[in-house]
Design a protein around this motif. Structure first.
Motif, mmCIF file in Angstrom:
data_model
loop_
_atom_site.group_PDB
_atom_site.id
_atom_site.type_symbol
_atom_site.label_atom_id
_atom_site.label_comp_id
_atom_site.label_asym_id
_atom_site.label_seq_id
_atom_site.Cartn_x
_atom_site.Cartn_y
_atom_site.Cartn_z
ATOM 1 N N THR A 17 0.709 -1.178 -0.169
ATOM 2 C CA THR A 17 -0.030 -0.027 -0.139
ATOM 3 C C THR A 17 0.886 1.171 0.071
ATOM 4 N N PRO A 18 0.335 2.378 -0.349
ATOM 5 C CA PRO A 18 1.061 3.627 -0.366
ATOM 6 C C PRO A 18 1.579 4.059 1.182
ATOM 7 N N ALA A 19 2.860 4.718 1.063
ATOM 8 C CA ALA A 19 3.405 5.034 2.186
ATOM 9 C C ALA A 19 2.640 6.259 2.771
ATOM 10 N N ASN A 20 2.922 6.367 4.254
ATOM 11 C CA ASN A 20 2.206 7.296 4.853
ATOM 12 C C ASN A 20 2.533 8.771 4.020
ATOM 13 N N GLY A 21 1.295 9.412 3.628
ATOM 14 C CA GLY A 21 1.662 10.925 3.026
ATOM 15 C C GLY A 21 1.365 10.752 1.459
ATOM 16 N N THR A 22 1.256 9.543 0.854
ATOM 17 C CA THR A 22 0.807 9.242 -0.207
ATOM 18 C C THR A 22 -0.532 9.036 -0.407
ATOM 19 N N PRO A 23 -1.206 9.867 -1.250
ATOM 20 C CA PRO A 23 -2.529 9.830 -1.217
ATOM 21 C C PRO A 23 -2.937 8.520 -2.122
ATOM 22 N N ALA A 24 -4.141 7.810 -1.377
ATOM 23 C CA ALA A 24 -4.508 6.592 -1.910
ATOM 24 C C ALA A 24 -5.387 6.718 -3.192
ATOM 25 N N SER A 25 -5.106 5.998 -4.127
ATOM 26 C CA SER A 25 -6.065 6.117 -5.389
ATOM 27 C C SER A 25 -7.479 5.562 -5.287
ATOM 28 N N GLY A 26 -7.895 4.840 -4.473
ATOM 29 C CA GLY A 26 -9.122 3.969 -4.263
ATOM 30 C C GLY A 26 -9.058 2.775 -5.069
ATOM 31 N N LEU A 27 -8.057 2.482 -5.564
ATOM 32 C CA LEU A 27 -8.003 1.306 -6.769
ATOM 33 C C LEU A 27 -6.969 0.226 -5.888
ATOM 34 N N GLY A 28 -7.690 -1.053 -5.933
ATOM 35 C CA GLY A 28 -7.120 -2.341 -5.254
ATOM 36 C C GLY A 28 -6.744 -3.236 -6.808
ATOM 37 N N VAL A 29 -5.722 -3.770 -6.515
ATOM 38 C CA VAL A 29 -5.297 -4.805 -7.655
ATOM 39 C C VAL A 29 -4.790 -6.296 -7.093
ATOM 40 N N VAL A 30 -5.349 -7.514 -7.398
ATOM 41 C CA VAL A 30 -5.049 -8.568 -7.065
ATOM 42 C C VAL A 30 -4.372 -9.141 -8.269
ATOM 43 N N ILE A 31 -3.053 -9.705 -7.706
ATOM 44 C CA ILE A 31 -2.137 -10.114 -8.923
ATOM 45 C C ILE A 31 -2.219 -11.775 -8.880
ATOM 46 N N LEU A 32 -2.647 -12.328 -10.058
ATOM 47 C CA LEU A 32 -2.743 -13.767 -10.262
ATOM 48 C C LEU A 32 -1.700 -14.322 -10.742
ATOM 49 N N GLY A 33 -0.772 -15.183 -10.145
ATOM 50 C CA GLY A 33 0.471 -15.758 -10.972
ATOM 51 C C GLY A 33 0.158 -16.849 -11.811
ATOM 52 N N GLY A 34 0.804 -17.045 -12.700
ATOM 53 C CA GLY A 34 0.714 -18.067 -13.709
ATOM 54 C C GLY A 34 1.631 -19.239 -13.347
ATOM 55 N N GLY A 35 1.257 -20.408 -13.938
ATOM 56 C CA GLY A 35 2.359 -21.698 -13.578
ATOM 57 C C GLY A 35 2.431 -21.905 -12.053
ATOM 58 N N ALA A 36 3.640 -22.796 -12.089
ATOM 59 C CA ALA A 36 3.879 -22.824 -10.481
ATOM 60 C C ALA A 36 4.891 -21.601 -10.008
ATOM 61 N N GLN A 37 4.240 -20.538 -9.951
ATOM 62 C CA GLN A 37 4.863 -19.393 -9.265
ATOM 63 C C GLN A 37 4.291 -19.015 -8.038
ATOM 64 N N SER A 38 5.226 -18.520 -7.247
ATOM 65 C CA SER A 38 4.660 -18.146 -5.697
ATOM 66 C C SER A 38 4.320 -16.749 -6.132
ATOM 67 N N ARG A 39 4.017 -16.004 -4.924
ATOM 68 C CA ARG A 39 3.636 -14.389 -5.210
ATOM 69 C C ARG A 39 4.895 -13.650 -5.353
ATOM 70 N N VAL A 40 6.080 -13.977 -5.373
ATOM 71 C CA VAL A 40 7.341 -13.343 -5.549
ATOM 72 C C VAL A 40 6.924 -13.261 -7.302
ATOM 73 N N GLY A 41 6.899 -14.280 -7.952
ATOM 74 C CA GLY A 41 6.804 -14.081 -9.548
ATOM 75 C C GLY A 41 8.182 -14.179 -10.080
ATOM 76 N N ALA A 42 8.254 -14.574 -11.352
ATOM 77 C CA ALA A 42 9.502 -14.993 -11.938
ATOM 78 C C ALA A 42 10.279 -13.520 -11.929
ATOM 79 N N HIS A 43 11.726 -13.754 -11.663
ATOM 80 C CA HIS A 43 12.626 -12.782 -11.721
ATOM 81 C C HIS A 43 12.073 -11.647 -10.710
ATOM 82 N N ARG A 44 11.620 -12.132 -9.606
ATOM 83 C CA ARG A 44 10.936 -11.143 -8.585
ATOM 84 C C ARG A 44 9.788 -10.166 -9.133
#
Length: 305
Positions: A45-72
């Motif tokens: 989430t944004p650091a304190n002092g950075t205005p929030a956009s009101g938008l939330g994103v959920v990342i869905l990985g593909g294949g046998a990937q963890s939440r880190v993702g290929a090459h981070r």
């Protein structure tokens, strides 16, 4: 080592600051069978002092990937978008990364995408608009999620090289992006006449012609049909990113553009296609990673306004 099951269905595990953003580690379980699956998610989430956009994103990985993702990849993308004011959640599918449970086929993961959306809403109630962003079969899951009855409505789908693989669509893609180009080259016919192109290559061409020809209608049970249903039912904004050097993405684009059954409804919001030049499937070079990040950043900013 996998973490022990939490004492409650959802709790904050840890909290950490990064330049321009802050991150929380969250744990959650399958509400119907809490001892079968325990998942880990990271919320940027944004650091304190950075205005929030009101938008939330959920990342869905593909294949046998963890939440880190290929090459981070997912780490870098989530932090970049959080510094722009967005809340970004990435998580581990069952049996991958830090999650317990059994690895499941991607066409059975739409329910977990729903749980991730609920987790984001629980911890970021200020995220009034939601986006599902998926890579490869993670993008396929995003579409299948939208085909489910009573799924959480999202405002945007960002689909990166979606997986729609079938013998028919793969043959059409090979014909369009490989064989037709080769047939137009004088060097190809010189090799044919000189015997440098043998029967195996000509046989492969013939097989692709046979597989690509004729009418192909997936049955309702196939994941391709569920993807198509989600594509046609979804009425929000879409961004589809296709890598120049990726057969998977090219196959999806060919399928959607050539099959009238994939035509979105007239009332659907904007649909944007963008080619990622010189990119491979995961945009693994610094230049193509930056191009991916910037393309999505512009699109997210347009949704947040």
């Amino acid at each position: 080592m996998n973490p022990p099951p939490p004492s409650s269905p959802s709790r904050t595990v840890s909290f950490r600051h990064w330049p321009g953003c802050q991150e929380r580690w969250l744990s959650f379980t399958d509400g119907h069978s809490p001892h079968d699956w325990h998942g880990i998610a990271t919320l940027s989430t944004p650091a304190n002092g950075t205005p929030a956009s009101g938008l939330g994103v959920v990342i869905l990985g593909g294949g046998a990937q963890s939440r880190v993702g290929a090459h981070r990849q997912f780490v870098l993308l989530a932090r970049a978008w959080a510094t722009q004011g967005h809340a970004v959640l990435r998580f581990d599918w069952p049996g991958l990364g830090d999650a317990t449970g059994t690895v499941q086929p991607f066409d059975q993961l739409a329910g977990h995408a729903e749980r991730a959306l609920n987790l984001l809403k629980q911890h970021c109630p200020e995220a009034r608009r939601l986006v599902l962003l998926g890579l490869c079969d993670g993008a396929s899951v995003a579409l299948m999620h939208q085909a489910r009855p009573q799924s959480t409505a999202v405002d945007g789908l960002c689909l990166i090289n979606p997986w729609v693989r079938s013998a028919h669509s793969l043959a059409r893609t090979h014909l369009k992006h490989h064989y037709l180009q080769r047939l137009r080259q004088a060097s190809f016919w010189q090799k044919v006449l000189s015997g440098q192109v043998g029967w195996p290559q000509l046989r492969d061409l013939g097989l692709n012609l046979l597989r690509a020809g004729g009418h192909h209608a997936p049955t309702p049970a196939t994941f391709q049909e569920r993807m198509r249903q989600g594509w046609c039912r979804f009425q929000g904004h879409r961004l589809v990113l296709i890598s120049q050097h990726d057969t998977t993405g090219q196959e999806f684009e060919t399928s959607v553009r050539q099959d009238p059954a994939w035509t979105p409804p007239a009332q659907a919001a904007s649909l944007q296609w963008q080619a990622l030049r010189h990119a491979d499937h995961t945009c693994s070079t610094p230049d193509t990673h930056d191009a991916l990040e910037q393309a999505v950043s512009r699109w997210l900013a347009s949704l947040a306004t």
